[in-house]
Design an enzyme around this catalytic site. Structure first.
Site, PDB file in Angstrom:
ATOM      1  N   GLU B 343       4.716 -11.028   1.415  1.00 53.54           N
ATOM      2  CA  GLU B 343       6.308 -10.382   1.508  1.00 53.54           C
ATOM      3  C   GLU B 343       6.977 -12.297   1.275  1.00 53.54           C
ATOM      4  O   GLU B 343       8.192 -11.458   0.304  1.00 53.54           O
ATOM      5  CB  GLU B 343       6.378 -10.172   2.862  1.00 53.54           C
ATOM      6  CG  GLU B 343       8.461  -9.951   3.193  1.00 53.54           C
ATOM      7  CD  GLU B 343       8.647  -9.223   4.316  1.00 53.54           C
ATOM      8  OE1 GLU B 343       7.885  -9.602   5.107  1.00 53.54           O
ATOM      9  OE2 GLU B 343       9.431  -8.937   4.709  1.00 53.54           O
ATOM     10  N   HIS B 375     -21.001  -6.808   6.854  1.00 55.41           N
ATOM     11  CA  HIS B 375     -22.175  -5.882   7.367  1.00 55.41           C
ATOM     12  C   HIS B 375     -21.215  -4.416   6.733  1.00 55.41           C
ATOM     13  O   HIS B 375     -21.616  -3.657   6.680  1.00 55.41           O
ATOM     14  CB  HIS B 375     -21.984  -5.000   8.773  1.00 55.41           C
ATOM     15  CG  HIS B 375     -22.762  -6.340   9.385  1.00 55.41           C
ATOM     16  ND1 HIS B 375     -24.111  -6.130   9.543  1.00 55.41           N
ATOM     17  CD2 HIS B 375     -22.894  -7.723   9.260  1.00 55.41           C
ATOM     18  CE1 HIS B 375     -24.455  -7.511   9.939  1.00 55.41           C
ATOM     19  NE2 HIS B 375     -23.793  -8.672   9.950  1.00 55.41           N
ATOM     20  N   LYS B 490      14.005   2.339   3.180  1.00 56.95           N
ATOM     21  CA  LYS B 490      14.719   2.211   4.098  1.00 56.95           C
ATOM     22  C   LYS B 490      15.750   2.579   3.557  1.00 56.95           C
ATOM     23  O   LYS B 490      15.997   3.887   4.388  1.00 56.95           O
ATOM     24  CB  LYS B 490      15.195   0.336   4.195  1.00 56.95           C
ATOM     25  CG  LYS B 490      14.545  -0.084   5.431  1.00 56.95           C
ATOM     26  CD  LYS B 490      15.378  -1.314   5.794  1.00 56.95           C
ATOM     27  CE  LYS B 490      14.080  -2.492   5.955  1.00 56.95           C
ATOM     28  NZ  LYS B 490      15.042  -3.891   6.187  1.00 56.95           N
TER      29      LYS B 490
END
Lengths: 539, 539
Positions: B343, B375, B490
């Site tokens: 960001e 793993h 937004k």
């Protein structure tokens, strides 16, 4: 192989001038409605990918060039598909679809049918065990990597279906702090520990098990009454003297593909009940069937997922893939897919002749749940210098049916609005005279949507991703079922552990010259002890 | 700017033939011992990076070319450093170091000193509040993005320092399932809700707050007695009628830099006590001081972290960075750093003149805790086609002092052995006649090591990463302190929410032609309802 497919050149030519999603009129409702497909309660919408009919044609040809259905048939029939020709390799069958197969068609292979039956026996054993042992209210799972991440992610995903009288904990790491924190939360009298290790020899699991057994013994409890084992038949841990029950898995189930085996069955049936688990298996089995039998490429959901991924990876040259489910219950999902994809297809050797390949394979997988990412790293996805394709996962209804209408809309609708808005804004972008408020757009994504996060849809979703991994491996011509890349680190770690041991025993490092660098690291970290004052320690 | 630094060409020339870590004799103990530095209880070891003395010289020059200390001084003195010249931008000071500053030197700016004092007042208010309100045993935090991720990651990291009589929950998402799952675990009578929103206008937070207030009211409890607010002075939520207490933050603290403000102070002081929190601030403040005052580049820990990152990113052309702490308590740490870095520096516009830049900025950040990644996706890091640099974080002792000697070594030693083994195997690789067991090596990494995960070391670690982000932004010539990239999503999400609202009110979609694509998505997802039978739903 991959670069020799006739479709490769065709797609490479098309990639010189790919569809521009920011162009006026390109991203419209006709495109959305024409670019979708459905399977097993899911719908995939891919109108926001940078593909047009010619690219889809090329990708369809590539599926044929790679003969993906024959390979999928062989895999589901449990022929030996875990191999690399021209060098020593695991040479194993691949059985994760067979173990969950419901209603196998008559023409399925005998091996697959037998495997389905064998799995059914383990499932019945588990059903019986759960019925007979209702004294257990807590389960601690000792597993690592493939033996726990998928099961953990899915048990979290199905939180709304959990029995409220039970708790489930995963002691995935050798980190002693983790086990201490679990012990704070459980009553050992009512606890069953499920130790999961296919090989029966994983360092972390052995260490966890010994640590936990000591806690039981300190409480005067006999571990034998509290420990069950999930392991391969004949492994060093297949010892009925030590465990209340032993559930089997097989060497043809790789860890990352093992969720549908007892690895997932034991914890998820404990916390959700066996009925929920069977619905989960049904969803997975239905998706396996779809992956194999839907021969129309653009209607086959995992195959399209695989091909769109390859278009972005090998032709549009994108190094990463971001997985974003709009559901907080799926907050570990990207982690499981990261393991599944990167361990399966993070390879550089051709399966056909063990030659080094000269094209890219698995991208870096990352992601979090939405909307959280939007307030965070999505800044870089919108305006950064790396183009990151996204796969969204969304749900029409919340899992528990609890929702709230606020200012005229429900929260679930707000979640979906955000999902849609991200796809649109990343595709279309937005120009501005203010460069800092310009969005270049043309950033591709696709969506997987379903009604709700049920056991069935979750099973289907898991099988979707597993089939994508397999299809991509078939197309890239690599072996998606081994994991030689994790060996070297293990080997060196064991050497260093021996070095520590030597140090404890003799009061000094062995000074083995091949361990020079390790010893240097140890000296550096040990020298911290002489460093700063008390104020730096935990209070 | 960046490409005009004299050091840029020098480094670019050096990058044509960078150090090969796989070469016989290169990675030896002398190299390990000569390539490290220390600060605030931490040690950084970077002998496994692909740098030699010439590269380090070039990077040191680059730090000078970019005038990083002047910029760091301005930032810590709270001059306006959040700006983009040549277009409208936020034009704000940057205050995350000032709010936690302990013992500011006399020559610090008056603004910084005043800010330190103002923060101290908020901290005293909090101390008083906690002393007076011991009835609260549970805290639910409503926050999203920067208002919660760092605080959540750090509260998890400090699990061993938690008060055992209290619990802490984060309702970070608008997902209704998440809030339902928290309500299962708490007694509302003993619960305080901390609502965190700097602007006081975030959709997710408002929705969460209303939902939670309803639950209190349904129980006959007055929300006013149970809700506290963390917000900017004068925000729409700065309303003492509605909250038991209001704690302030300021517009010069970006969300992702806000952990040290009341955003972190309220939850972490609740769960760990105020003394632990102050130690945390001390660690952060000491690291800020080190970042500014250690002018010898190769001894400045965050500056070296920044420069090594830029070497890997811009010269060795690596698109990603993997953060791997060997501690399960730090399992959310990579997520916080992903937010902080991506960001802050996922930008494409020059800070000096608002021109589009033609070089790469922030890589894609991902990671999990070790050994779990080993793993899993480490397969691709060892043998895949993308080179991924790694930053390890390791501890000499476990946080709680609980450890177990098994087969001659302690678990913490096994953790460290694994950390060291990964660094060595990735750097050195291993050749084999079996191509499938060949490790190309030459894959760079560095380590951050300290005694134990204490409040102090955790504070220092946070400030390390924040300073790396700032230094990299200074060098790349971008604004690390705004986030215009999250706005478009937004905006469109709000439009779609309105569309849903319209649909509820009028019984049909508005048909607004600019919302054509949104409407198409909605139709597609709605059509799922008519789809499959009941068996697809949650049981």
């Amino acid at each position: 192989m991959f670069k020799k497919y006739p479709s490769f050149n065709k797609l490479e030519a098309l990639s010189k001038d790919p569809l521009d999603l920011t162009k006026e009129g390109v991203l419209n409702s006709d495109r959305i409605h024409s670019m979708h497909l459905s399977a097993c309660s899911w719908k995939m919408l891919f109108g926001t990918e940078r593909v047009d009919s010619k690219v889809l044609e090329g990708l369809t040809e590539m599926a044929k060039d790679a003969d993906v259905f024959t390979k999928m048939q062989k895999m589901q029939d449990m022929e030996v598909m875990n191999f690399v020709n021209g060098c020593k390799s695991e040479q194993r069958m691949v059985g994760h679809t067979a173990i969950r197969a419901r209603d196998l068609p008559k023409k399925a292979s005998d091996t697959a049918k037998q495997t389905a039956k064998d799995s059914e026996i383990e499932l019945e054993k588990l059903e019986h065990f759960l019925k007979e042992n209702t004294q257990f209210k807590h389960m601690v799972v000792c597993g690592i990597g493939g033996s726990y991440l998928g099961a953990l992610a899915i048990s979290k995903a199905m939180k709304g279906l959990h029995r409220t009288d039970r708790t489930l904990h995963f002691a995935s790491n050798i980190d002693p702090d983790k086990i201490a924190s679990i012990l704070d939360e459980i009553d050992l009298n009512k606890t069953v520990v499920a130790v999961i290790s296919k090989s029966g020899g994983t360092m972390e699991i052995k260490a966890q098990e010994i640590m936990l057994k000591n806690f039981f013994e300190q409480k005067g409890l006999d571990p034998k009454n509290h420990f069950v084992m999930v392991t391969g038949k004949g492994s060093p841990m297949d010892n009925p003297i030590l465990y209340k029950e032993i559930f089997y898995m097989w060497d043809f189930i790789g860890g990352r593909y093992s969720v549908s085996s007892m690895v997932g069955a034991v914890p998820i049936s404990f916390i959700c009940g066996i009925k929920v688990w069977k619905e989960f298996l049904q969803g997975a089995s239905d998706m396996d069937h779809h992956a194999l039998h839907e021969k129309e490429v653009t209607k086959n959901m995992p195959l399209m997922g695989a091909l769109l991924g390859i278009w972005n990876r090998n032709f549009l040259k994108m190094d990463t893939l971001c997985i974003v489910p709009y559901s907080s219950s799926l907050d570990l999902w990207a982690g499981h897919i990261q393991q599944l994809y990167m361990e399966s297809n993070g390879k550089s050797v051709s399966k056909e002749d063990a030659s080094y390949i000269d094209y890219d394979t698995c991208p870096i997988i990352f992601g979090t749940c939405g909307t959280e990412g939007q307030h965070s790293y999505f800044q870089a996805i919108h305006q950064g210098t790396v183009i990151v394709p996204i796969e969204y996962v969304g749900f029409l209804h919340p899992q528990r049916g609890i929702d709230e209408e606020i200012e005229g809309t429900y929260n679930q609708e707000k979640l979906l609005s955000n999902l849609f808005a991200q796809a649109i804004s990343l595709a279309r972008g937005k120009s501005s005279t203010n460069h800092n408020q310009t969005f270049p757009g043309n950033r591709p994504s696709r969506m997987l949507l379903t009604h709700t996060l049920s056991a069935y849809s979750m099973g289907a979703l898991l099988a979707y991703y597993e089939a994508v991994a397999a299809f991509q491996g078939f197309i890239w011509g690599i072996n998606s079922f081994d994991q030689e890349g994790v060996q070297l680190g293990k080997l060196i770690a064991n050497k260093i552990v021996d070095e520590y041991k030597h140090h404890h025993e003799k009061g000094r490092y062995s000074g083995d010259p091949t361990l020079e660098v390790e010893t240097a690291f140890m000296k550096e970290i040990k020298s911290l002890d002489k460093g700063p004052s008390k104020k730096f320690m935990a209070s």
